[in-house]
Motif scaffolding. Structure first.
Motif, short mmCIF file in Angstrom:
data_model
loop_
_atom_site.label_atom_id
_atom_site.label_comp_id
_atom_site.label_asym_id
_atom_site.label_seq_id
_atom_site.Cartn_x
_atom_site.Cartn_y
_atom_site.Cartn_z
N GLY A 1 54.90 96.13 51.16
CA GLY A 1 53.51 96.25 51.62
C GLY A 1 53.29 97.55 52.35
O GLY A 1 52.31 98.28 52.10
N GLY A 2 54.20 97.88 53.29
CA GLY A 2 54.08 99.14 54.01
C GLY A 2 54.22 100.34 53.10
O GLY A 2 53.53 101.35 53.27
N LEU A 3 55.09 100.24 52.11
CA LEU A 3 55.30 101.34 51.17
C LEU A 3 54.03 101.64 50.37
O LEU A 3 53.67 102.79 50.16
CB LEU A 3 56.45 100.97 50.23
N VAL B 1 53.19 82.48 51.15
CA VAL B 1 53.67 83.03 52.42
C VAL B 1 54.25 84.43 52.21
O VAL B 1 54.02 85.34 53.02
CB VAL B 1 54.71 82.09 53.06
N ILE B 2 54.98 84.62 51.13
CA ILE B 2 55.56 85.93 50.83
C ILE B 2 54.45 86.97 50.59
O ILE B 2 54.53 88.11 51.05
CB ILE B 2 56.50 85.85 49.62
N VAL B 3 53.41 86.57 49.88
CA VAL B 3 52.28 87.49 49.64
C VAL B 3 51.61 87.85 50.97
O VAL B 3 51.30 89.03 51.22
CB VAL B 3 51.26 86.85 48.67
N ALA C 1 47.00 91.56 61.60
CA ALA C 1 46.83 90.44 62.54
C ALA C 1 46.36 89.20 61.82
O ALA C 1 46.86 88.09 62.07
CB ALA C 1 45.83 90.84 63.64
N LEU C 2 45.40 89.36 60.92
CA LEU C 2 44.90 88.20 60.16
C LEU C 2 46.01 87.60 59.30
O LEU C 2 46.14 86.37 59.20
CB LEU C 2 43.71 88.63 59.29
N ALA C 3 46.81 88.46 58.67
CA ALA C 3 47.91 87.96 57.84
C ALA C 3 48.93 87.21 58.68
O ALA C 3 49.44 86.15 58.28
CB ALA C 3 48.57 89.12 57.10
#
Length: 450
Positions: free
Chosen positions: A253-255, A300-302, A282-284
């Motif tokens: 995700g960060g990538l 949850v992984i998503v 924060a929402l995630a």
């Protein structure tokens, strides 16, 4: 076909980015080898946590002494020495399998890595103009994240105490020297020897300091306990397989968002981009905390990937925001100061996250992360609306005395290719709306380059 300005700026520092990518391959290896190696030596979990804290303390020490080291040795020689010292330390871990020996070695490795990062990041901050800083820093951190993900695959299937695994890490630490030592790019001006007091750093860019602290606290705290949170999942066969998938999802995700976020911050207020990233993550995090036990594992992984897209991307924007307000002669002090603050958060984070998880169970880990990221969002919005403060009030206590007299000058960063026009120094915005007299608009005098 001529390159765009942002691509040209990236090409000018590409050797530095390549060096850090090679360095971070080793970092990814070491981050896996160290805890598993200690566990293989039957080291108690408390002792493993203590050694991790000692590494973070070493990183803080390295960040604190790096301005003096840079002033003494210069960027290239300091990076070369730090990388070599790190490689020797890694190899020594493979020679002595004793936690009491590993503890001080990890302190040395923390110091070495902080010196390496300060050398490269202060060089980047000095070499890249304001108009493309977010873009270049985004590429830099994207490459670093990619290398961290690739690194562990070089030791896949090897024992955590196998000498070959540590040889791989030392190989990449040494290889990182090549592009830096052979570059023909001119080094930045040698900085002042002393470090910048944290109070002065906060007065210069409060949003960047608070963002770095929250980044260290949230990211390190959450990631350190991800294996525990996901060990009961069945993905990847459960246990370490599920933990590996979770870690990869967060980093992916960060990538994916790092570079786009950096480019966007070159076009609009950086703190608003940080606020958006904070709100999204924060929402995630709160979504996982509240509904995680009632959702499918894939969901949850998503959600974890969305958390990583925001939480693992905003630190580089905090750095870019701080450099925007820093005279070039002080960039190394600012970079080392932000690394010091981040390292402080990385010590606090696992302690807070562990307490939250013990107190309220699985809700605590991502619940705490969500609360801190909401705080980040609020802070960034408030800082955009902050009241300007005169530069004399902010810099008088720590402004360094340079060996040659300087003419005070003011430059518009958006006109970096225009001829320099010296004007009297005036007031500036502490961390609020950008004005023509902000530190981002100040450049070091031409005399300082003599």
């Amino acid at each position: 076909m001529p390159l765009s300005p942002s691509m040209s700026d990236t090409r000018n520092v590409i050797v530095l980015i390549i060096a850090v990518m090679i360095l971070q391959i080793a970092g990814g290896l070491i981050s896996v080898l160290t805890p598993l190696g200690l566990e293989a030596m039957d080291t108690p979990p408390q002792a493993i946590g203590l050694i991790a804290a000692l590494y973070a303390a070493g990183f803080m020490l390295g960040a604190w002494i790096s301005p003096r080291a840079l002033a003494t040795f210069g960027h290239i020689r300091l990076f070369a020495a730090a990388s070599a010292m790190n490689a020797v330390s890694v190899l020594s871990l493979s020679l002595v399998h004793d936690a009491l020996f590993w503890a001080p070695v990890r302190v040395i490795m923390g110091v070495s890595l902080a010196l390496s990062f300060t050398s490269i990041e202060s060089w980047l901050g000095s070499a890249v103009p304001d108009k493309s800083r977010g873009n270049v820093m985004g590429i830099y951190h994207t490459g670093a994240k990619l290398s961290l993900m690739i690194g562990p695959f070089f030791v896949a299937g090897l024992s955590p105490l196998d000498t070959r695994a540590y040889t791989w890490a030392a190989l990449f630490l040494t290889l990182a020297l090549v592009p830096v030592c052979l570059t023909r790019r001119e080094q930045p001006v040698i900085p002042e020897r002393r470090s910048m007091p944290l109070k002065a750093l906060y007065q210069l860019a409060p949003a960047a300091v608070l963002g770095a602290l929250i980044a260290g606290t949230v990211n390190t705290g959450t990631q350190s306990l991800l294996p525990i949170y996901f060990e009961g999942f069945e993905l990847g066969g459960g246990g370490t397989g599920a933990a590996a998938i979770a870690s990869a999802a967060a980093w992916m995700g960060g990538l994916l968002l790092q570079w786009p976020a950096g480019r966007l911050s070159d076009r609009i207020e950086r703190r608003l981009v940080i606020a958006g990233l904070g709100a999204m993550s924060a929402l995630a995090a709160l979504f996982i905390a509240i509904f995680g036990t009632r959702l499918s594992e894939v969901s949850v992984i998503v959600a974890l990937g969305v958390w990583g897209a925001g939480a693992l991307s905003f630190y580089s924007l905090c750095v870019a925001h701080a450099i925007d307000r820093t005279p070039k002669v002080l960039i190394p002090q600012v970079m080392s100061g932000l690394l010091f603050v981040w390292a402080g958060g990385s010590i606090i984070g696992p302690l807070l996250s562990g307490f939250a998880m013990r107190a309220v169970g699985e809700l605590g880990l991502f619940g705490l992360a969500g609360i801190l990221l909401i705080a980040l969002t609020i802070i960034m919005v408030l800082r955009v609306r902050s009241k300007p403060v005169a530069i004399e009030d902010k810099l008088a206590e720590w402004s360094p005395v340079l060996p040659t007299p300087l003419a005070s000058v003011k430059l518009d960063p958006r006109m970096s290719d225009a001829p320099d026009k010296a004007e009297p120094e005036t007031g500036e915005d502490a961390d609020g709306e950008e004005g023509p007299d902000s530190p981002a608009d100040m450049e070091d005098s031409p005399k300082s380059k003599v």
